[in-house]
Design a protein around this motif. Sequence first.
Motif, PDB file in Angstrom:
ATOM      1  N   TYR A 307       0.734  -1.351  -0.010  1.00 38.83           N
ATOM      2  CA  TYR A 307       0.073  -0.181  -0.112  1.00 38.83           C
ATOM      3  C   TYR A 307       1.103   1.137   0.091  1.00 38.83           C
ATOM      4  CZ  TYR A 307      -4.073   2.989   1.025  1.00 38.83           C
ATOM      5  OH  TYR A 307      -4.855   3.820   0.953  1.00 38.83           O
ATOM      6  N   GLU A 316      -3.558   8.496  -4.527  1.00 40.53           N
ATOM      7  CA  GLU A 316      -4.501   9.778  -3.876  1.00 40.53           C
ATOM      8  C   GLU A 316      -4.710  10.909  -4.519  1.00 40.53           C
ATOM      9  OE1 GLU A 316      -2.149   9.369  -0.049  1.00 40.53           O
ATOM     10  OE2 GLU A 316      -3.557   7.774   0.662  1.00 40.53           O
ATOM     11  N   GLY A 325      -9.414  -0.743  -8.554  1.00 40.69           N
ATOM     12  CA  GLY A 325      -8.887  -0.962  -7.305  1.00 40.69           C
ATOM     13  C   GLY A 325      -7.813  -2.120  -7.358  1.00 40.69           C
ATOM     14  N   GLN A 340     -10.629  -9.824   1.788  1.00 37.80           N
ATOM     15  CA  GLN A 340     -11.515  -8.916   2.930  1.00 37.80           C
ATOM     16  C   GLN A 340     -10.370  -8.052   3.542  1.00 37.80           C
ATOM     17  OE1 GLN A 340     -12.216 -11.925   2.005  1.00 37.80           O
ATOM     18  NE2 GLN A 340     -14.344 -12.572   2.711  1.00 37.80           N
ATOM     19  N   GLU A 343      -9.134  -5.204   1.507  1.00 33.94           N
ATOM     20  CA  GLU A 343      -9.907  -4.189   1.358  1.00 33.94           C
ATOM     21  C   GLU A 343     -10.074  -3.270   2.528  1.00 33.94           C
ATOM     22  OE1 GLU A 343     -13.658  -6.331  -0.068  1.00 33.94           O
ATOM     23  OE2 GLU A 343     -13.270  -5.677  -2.071  1.00 33.94           O
ATOM     24  N   TYR A 344     -10.101  -3.983   3.649  1.00 31.51           N
ATOM     25  CA  TYR A 344      -9.788  -3.327   4.858  1.00 31.51           C
ATOM     26  C   TYR A 344      -8.834  -2.401   5.166  1.00 31.51           C
ATOM     27  CZ  TYR A 344     -10.056  -2.845  10.031  1.00 31.51           C
ATOM     28  OH  TYR A 344      -9.898  -2.122  11.375  1.00 31.51           O
ATOM     29  N   THR A 346      -6.860  -1.162   2.704  1.00 32.20           N
ATOM     30  CA  THR A 346      -6.337  -0.078   1.543  1.00 32.20           C
ATOM     31  C   THR A 346      -7.744   0.771   1.305  1.00 32.20           C
ATOM     32  OG1 THR A 346      -7.076  -1.713  -0.029  1.00 32.20           O
ATOM     33  CG2 THR A 346      -4.826  -1.726   0.440  1.00 32.20           C
ATOM     34  N   GLY A 347      -8.949  -0.005   1.640  1.00 31.52           N
ATOM     35  CA  GLY A 347     -10.108   0.809   1.390  1.00 31.52           C
ATOM     36  C   GLY A 347     -10.489   0.819  -0.213  1.00 31.52           C
ATOM     37  N   MET A 348      -9.762  -0.253  -0.778  1.00 31.75           N
ATOM     38  CA  MET A 348      -9.935  -0.163  -2.418  1.00 31.75           C
ATOM     39  C   MET A 348     -10.705  -1.586  -2.890  1.00 31.75           C
ATOM     40  SD  MET A 348      -6.008   1.121  -3.153  1.00 31.75           S
ATOM     41  CE  MET A 348      -6.206   0.928  -5.061  1.00 31.75           C
ATOM     42  N   ASP A 349     -11.432  -1.410  -3.878  1.00 30.08           N
ATOM     43  CA  ASP A 349     -12.033  -2.544  -4.257  1.00 30.08           C
ATOM     44  C   ASP A 349     -11.110  -3.683  -4.577  1.00 30.08           C
ATOM     45  OD1 ASP A 349     -14.613  -2.140  -4.225  1.00 30.08           O
ATOM     46  OD2 ASP A 349     -14.829  -1.262  -6.218  1.00 30.08           O
ATOM     47  N   THR A 350     -11.463  -5.123  -4.412  1.00 33.28           N
ATOM     48  CA  THR A 350     -10.371  -5.987  -4.389  1.00 33.28           C
ATOM     49  C   THR A 350     -11.068  -7.413  -5.106  1.00 33.28           C
ATOM     50  OG1 THR A 350      -9.094  -5.265  -2.591  1.00 33.28           O
ATOM     51  CG2 THR A 350      -8.689  -7.407  -3.454  1.00 33.28           C
TER      52      THR A 350
END
Length: 437
Positions: A307, A316, A325, A340, A343-344, A346-350
Amino acid sequence: MEHNLAVGLDIGTTKIVAMIGRRNEYGKVEILGIGKSKSLGVHRGVVNNITQTIQSIQQAVQEAEVAADMKIEDVTVGIAGQHIRSLQHSDYITRSNSETVIDEDDIDRLINQVHKLVMLPGEEIIHVLPQEYKVDGQAEIKEPIGMYGGRLEANFHVVVGQVSSIRNIGRCIQSAGLNLEGITLEPLASANAVLSQEEKEAGVALIDIGGGTTDLAIFRDGIIRHTAVIPFGGNVITEDIKEGCSIIEKQAELLKIKFGSAWPGENKDNEIVSIPGLRGREPKEITLKNLSKIIHARVVEIVEQVYVEIKNYGHEEQKKKLIAGIVLTGGGSQLKHLKQLVEYITGMDTRIGYPNEHLAGDSDDDITSPLFATAVGLVLDGLKRQDRKKIEQQEEQVVNESETPIEEDVKEQPIKERRSFLDKLTDRVKDFLDNAE
């Protein structure tokens, strides 16, 4: 070997895979044979025991040859490893005549200039990837060919690696009785196998979690923007389990694959696995909760490092946002609940990436496993290389057959794809090996 056949050789830290593929009439790739062997002479993506690596290569190749019932001669090989780093660089050339339009030669001149960058001792430029061009100060030009201008500049993504490591791989392939047809950066190979064109346009980060290293490749607007190799992979997770539970490596690996999870909350306190003790000792009891805590700690570390690299690229900033993502691939992407966790953090769709983007529809499930993403990508790369050769040969024929002056002929010819640096690098490695005897 016949024209529409190619062989990818993925020399990994955990396994070596030889894969034979052919392009079918629909333009998709069929995998004819696959061979894999345990990789013994490779550490974190770098060859550290030539003899063992040669044996492992031969074993994988033999297995693939038997499966496909054919002989392998030429291979396309991937390079990765902890010595790979990348940097951003801008450079420009001033054209002597701004009355003529910019052509291939101008771009080659610009790229060759980047090649003169001074590197650390023992390092060599592997890839020079133009990002965007400026002509006379006009920015954000994707393709400058055909435009007028006096000053041509570009931002480059430059990938650098250790000469000796690359030569060692060449040496192993040569000694295994094979011919080095091409070298490709592994994160790029995996990306070709797993990502769709739409994802590359929208912006996506491909994370390939191997045994010894985790490779990252970031695309945006269809162009590779950033690459990085992080020197940790699935093997350090196994190591941690081995140390944390005082068991042997084989058992740790099995535990990880069968019961491992990246998310500690999933397991109840009373779930226990019993592991047979070494000769005459009591069996060990390990709670799954503890197991997933150990795995979680290490995976978080790996994902956080990746990340940091994604942020280094500039994810950003609004115009660099990666809309598609993250895509996870490689053997390590099969860890339960990893999606999961990523995603948690990075906050990005995976999503998990399977290398079926260009494979024929009826391919075996085991071939389309994320485990083989790099190998499939290397096969694709080998096929592409052959297409280029074919076009070049056809052009030579056209030029030789035509009695007319060449000037008139030029217009007819298809635009030749620019020879990539890897082709030139491959030639250099070959020359080096030929002269080193």
